[in-house]
Design a protein around this motif. Structure first.
Motif, PDB file in Angstrom:
ATOM      1  N   ASP A 126     -37.839  46.409  10.851  1.00 30.91           N
ATOM      2  CA  ASP A 126     -38.536  45.380  11.641  1.00 30.91           C
ATOM      3  C   ASP A 126     -38.480  44.002  10.988  1.00 30.91           C
ATOM      4  OD1 ASP A 126     -40.226  45.728   9.496  1.00 30.91           O
ATOM      5  OD2 ASP A 126     -41.987  46.287  10.689  1.00 30.91           O
ATOM      6  N   PHE A 127     -37.614  43.846   9.997  1.00 27.82           N
ATOM      7  CA  PHE A 127     -37.476  42.566   9.312  1.00 27.82           C
ATOM      8  C   PHE A 127     -36.796  41.544  10.221  1.00 27.82           C
ATOM      9  CE2 PHE A 127     -34.853  39.693   6.658  1.00 27.82           C
ATOM     10  CZ  PHE A 127     -35.864  39.072   5.944  1.00 27.82           C
ATOM     11  N   ARG A 128     -37.439  40.371  10.384  1.00 26.51           N
ATOM     12  CA  ARG A 128     -36.902  39.291  11.204  1.00 26.51           C
ATOM     13  C   ARG A 128     -37.141  37.958  10.490  1.00 26.51           C
ATOM     14  NH1 ARG A 128     -35.724  43.409  13.013  1.00 26.51           N
ATOM     15  NH2 ARG A 128     -35.729  44.187  15.167  1.00 26.51           N
ATOM     16  N   PRO A 129     -36.401  36.902  10.846  1.00 29.73           N
ATOM     17  CA  PRO A 129     -36.661  35.588  10.240  1.00 29.73           C
ATOM     18  C   PRO A 129     -38.065  35.086  10.576  1.00 29.73           C
ATOM     19  CG  PRO A 129     -34.517  35.628  11.332  1.00 29.73           C
ATOM     20  CD  PRO A 129     -35.239  36.882  11.741  1.00 29.73           C
ATOM     21  N   ASP A 130     -38.606  34.256   9.693  1.00 25.47           N
ATOM     22  CA  ASP A 130     -39.890  33.599   9.964  1.00 25.47           C
ATOM     23  C   ASP A 130     -39.693  32.408  10.888  1.00 25.47           C
ATOM     24  OD1 ASP A 130     -41.779  35.077   8.110  1.00 25.47           O
ATOM     25  OD2 ASP A 130     -40.207  34.480   6.712  1.00 25.47           O
ATOM     26  N   LEU A 131     -38.523  31.773  10.787  1.00 26.03           N
ATOM     27  CA  LEU A 131     -38.200  30.611  11.615  1.00 26.03           C
ATOM     28  C   LEU A 131     -36.699  30.589  11.853  1.00 26.03           C
ATOM     29  CD1 LEU A 131     -38.881  27.789  12.910  1.00 26.03           C
ATOM     30  CD2 LEU A 131     -38.489  26.809  10.636  1.00 26.03           C
ATOM     31  N   THR A 132     -36.301  30.344  13.101  1.00 24.72           N
ATOM     32  CA  THR A 132     -34.885  30.186  13.430  1.00 24.72           C
ATOM     33  C   THR A 132     -34.690  28.825  14.080  1.00 24.72           C
ATOM     34  OG1 THR A 132     -34.523  32.570  13.719  1.00 24.72           O
ATOM     35  CG2 THR A 132     -32.964  31.079  14.795  1.00 24.72           C
ATOM     36  N   LEU A 133     -33.826  28.032  13.477  1.00 22.58           N
ATOM     37  CA  LEU A 133     -33.494  26.710  13.985  1.00 22.58           C
ATOM     38  C   LEU A 133     -32.162  26.814  14.717  1.00 22.58           C
ATOM     39  CD1 LEU A 133     -34.402  24.799  10.728  1.00 22.58           C
ATOM     40  CD2 LEU A 133     -35.693  24.709  12.865  1.00 22.58           C
ATOM     41  N   LEU A 134     -32.189  26.612  16.032  1.00 26.23           N
ATOM     42  CA  LEU A 134     -30.974  26.672  16.825  1.00 26.23           C
ATOM     43  C   LEU A 134     -30.470  25.261  17.072  1.00 26.23           C
ATOM     44  CD1 LEU A 134     -28.848  28.077  18.602  1.00 26.23           C
ATOM     45  CD2 LEU A 134     -30.511  28.027  20.481  1.00 26.23           C
ATOM     46  N   LEU A 135     -29.339  24.938  16.442  1.00 28.05           N
ATOM     47  CA  LEU A 135     -28.692  23.642  16.675  1.00 28.05           C
ATOM     48  C   LEU A 135     -27.848  23.802  17.929  1.00 28.05           C
ATOM     49  CD1 LEU A 135     -27.565  22.885  13.015  1.00 28.05           C
ATOM     50  CD2 LEU A 135     -29.549  21.960  14.202  1.00 28.05           C
ATOM     51  N   ASP A 136     -28.183  23.050  18.969  1.00 27.13           N
ATOM     52  CA  ASP A 136     -27.558  23.260  20.262  1.00 27.13           C
ATOM     53  C   ASP A 136     -26.786  22.033  20.740  1.00 27.13           C
ATOM     54  OD1 ASP A 136     -27.153  24.747  22.789  1.00 27.13           O
ATOM     55  OD2 ASP A 136     -28.413  23.145  23.619  1.00 27.13           O
ATOM     56  N   VAL A 137     -25.543  22.268  21.163  1.00 25.56           N
ATOM     57  CA  VAL A 137     -24.742  21.219  21.809  1.00 25.56           C
ATOM     58  C   VAL A 137     -23.964  21.860  22.951  1.00 25.56           C
ATOM     59  CG1 VAL A 137     -24.404  19.850  19.702  1.00 25.56           C
ATOM     60  CG2 VAL A 137     -22.700  21.541  20.356  1.00 25.56           C
ATOM     61  N   PRO A 138     -23.585  21.094  23.965  1.00 31.66           N
ATOM     62  CA  PRO A 138     -22.670  21.618  24.980  1.00 31.66           C
ATOM     63  C   PRO A 138     -21.382  22.096  24.310  1.00 31.66           C
ATOM     64  CG  PRO A 138     -23.650  19.575  25.733  1.00 31.66           C
ATOM     65  CD  PRO A 138     -24.040  19.725  24.290  1.00 31.66           C
ATOM     66  N   VAL A 139     -20.808  23.157  24.843  1.00 34.62           N
ATOM     67  CA  VAL A 139     -19.658  23.795  24.213  1.00 34.62           C
ATOM     68  C   VAL A 139     -18.497  22.837  23.994  1.00 34.62           C
ATOM     69  CG1 VAL A 139     -17.855  25.533  24.574  1.00 34.62           C
ATOM     70  CG2 VAL A 139     -20.264  26.103  24.972  1.00 34.62           C
ATOM     71  N   LYS A 140     -18.166  22.025  24.981  1.00 34.04           N
ATOM     72  CA  LYS A 140     -16.998  21.148  24.840  1.00 34.04           C
ATOM     73  C   LYS A 140     -17.179  20.142  23.704  1.00 34.04           C
ATOM     74  CE  LYS A 140     -15.109  21.680  29.467  1.00 34.04           C
ATOM     75  NZ  LYS A 140     -14.699  21.036  30.729  1.00 34.04           N
ATOM     76  N   ILE A 141     -18.409  19.686  23.499  1.00 37.23           N
ATOM     77  CA  ILE A 141     -18.679  18.770  22.382  1.00 37.23           C
ATOM     78  C   ILE A 141     -18.505  19.501  21.060  1.00 37.23           C
ATOM     79  CG2 ILE A 141     -20.473  17.424  21.204  1.00 37.23           C
ATOM     80  CD1 ILE A 141     -21.602  16.713  23.942  1.00 37.23           C
ATOM     81  N   GLY A 142     -19.066  20.710  20.962  1.00 38.95           N
ATOM     82  CA  GLY A 142     -18.963  21.486  19.731  1.00 38.95           C
ATOM     83  C   GLY A 142     -17.524  21.803  19.366  1.00 38.95           C
TER      84      GLY A 142
END
Length: 201
Positions: A126-142
Motif C-alpha cells: 500500500d506504499f504510495r507517494p506523499d505528493l505527486t507533481l504532474l508537469l503537464d503540457v500539450p503533447v505537440k509542445i512536449g
C-alpha cells in the motif's frame, strides 16, 4: 516511515530534469535532507534495466516484458534506496514512479490496469507517494521540446497518438487522486512554472 516521498511525472519534454533540480533546491533550502533518484533506475541493477528499456535496439519489445522490467527495477529501487532513505528520515524526490507505469504501459500500451495493479500490490503493497507533481503540457509542445535534445530513446520515438493516451491517463489519475496530485502548467515560461512549484511546495 519518517521521510516524505515526492514524485514528479509527465510526458517527454515537460521539463522534468530542470524542474526536479529546482524542487531539490527548494527542499534543501527548507532544511530537508533530500535523496534525488529516478525510475527506472536509482540502483546499479535499475540503471542496467533502464538501459534495456530505453535502447532503440529493442523497439517492438513485448509490452508485458516491458511492464515486468519496470516493476523488476522498481522492486530493487524500493528495497535498496527508497525505503531505507525514508526510514532514516530523509525525503526522497523521484523522477517518475508507478504512475508512469499506469500512464505509459496502461494508457500508452493498452495493458489492463488491473494487471498493473496486481504487480503494484506485489512490489509495493500500500506504499504510495506523499505528493505527486504532474508537469503537464500539450503533447505537440512536449515532443517539439524533446526533439531538440538530440537522439531519441525508444519511448521518445513513439507516435503522437501514444503520448496523447499517456497524457490522458496522467490527467485522469490527477483527477481521481486530488489529495496527492498537483497539476503544474508546464507550458508556461520556466520562471512561471517554478513559481507554481514553489507555491505548491
Amino acid at each position: 516511515m519518517k521521510g516524505q516521498f515526492i514524485t514528479v511525472e509527465g510526458i517527454e519534454g515537460v521539463g522534468k530534469t530542470t524542474n526536479i533540480g529546482f524542487i531539490h533546491q527548494q527542499l534543501q533550502a527548507a532544511g530537508r535532507d533530500v535523496v534525488l533518484t529516478r525510475e527506472p533506475g536509482g540502483t546499479p541493477l535499475g540503471e542496467a534495466v533502464r538501459g534495456l528499456l530505453l535502447d532503440p535496439a529493442y523497439t517492438g519489445m513485448d509490452s508485458t516484458c516491458e511492464l515486468q522490467l519496470m516493476f523488476a527495477a522498481r522492486a530493487e529501487h524500493l528495497a535498496k534506496l527508497v525505503w531505507p532513505a525514508l526510514e532514516k528520515g530523509q525525503w526522497v524526490l523521484c523522477d517518475r514512479f508507478t504512475d508512469a507505469t499506469y500512464a505509459y504501459q496502461g494508457g500508452g500500451r493498452g495493458i489492463d490496469t488491473s494487471v498493473i495493479a496486481r504487480l503494484e500490490e506485489l512490489v509495493q503493497g500500500d506504499f504510495r507517494p506523499d505528493l505527486t507533481l504532474l508537469l503537464d503540457v500539450p503533447v505537440k509542445i512536449g515532443l517539439a521540446r524533446a526533439s531538440k535534445r538530440g537522439a531519441l530513446d525508444r519511448f521518445e520515438q513513439e507516435k503522437v497518438e501514444f503520448f496523447e493516451k499517456v497524457r490522458s491517463a496522467y490527467l485522469d489519475m490527477a483527477k481521481d487522486n486530488p489529495e496527492r496530485y498537483r497539476v503544474i502548467d508546464a507550458s508556461q515560461p520556466l520562471e512561471a512554472v517554478q513559481q507554481q512549484l514553489a507555491a505548491t511546495l
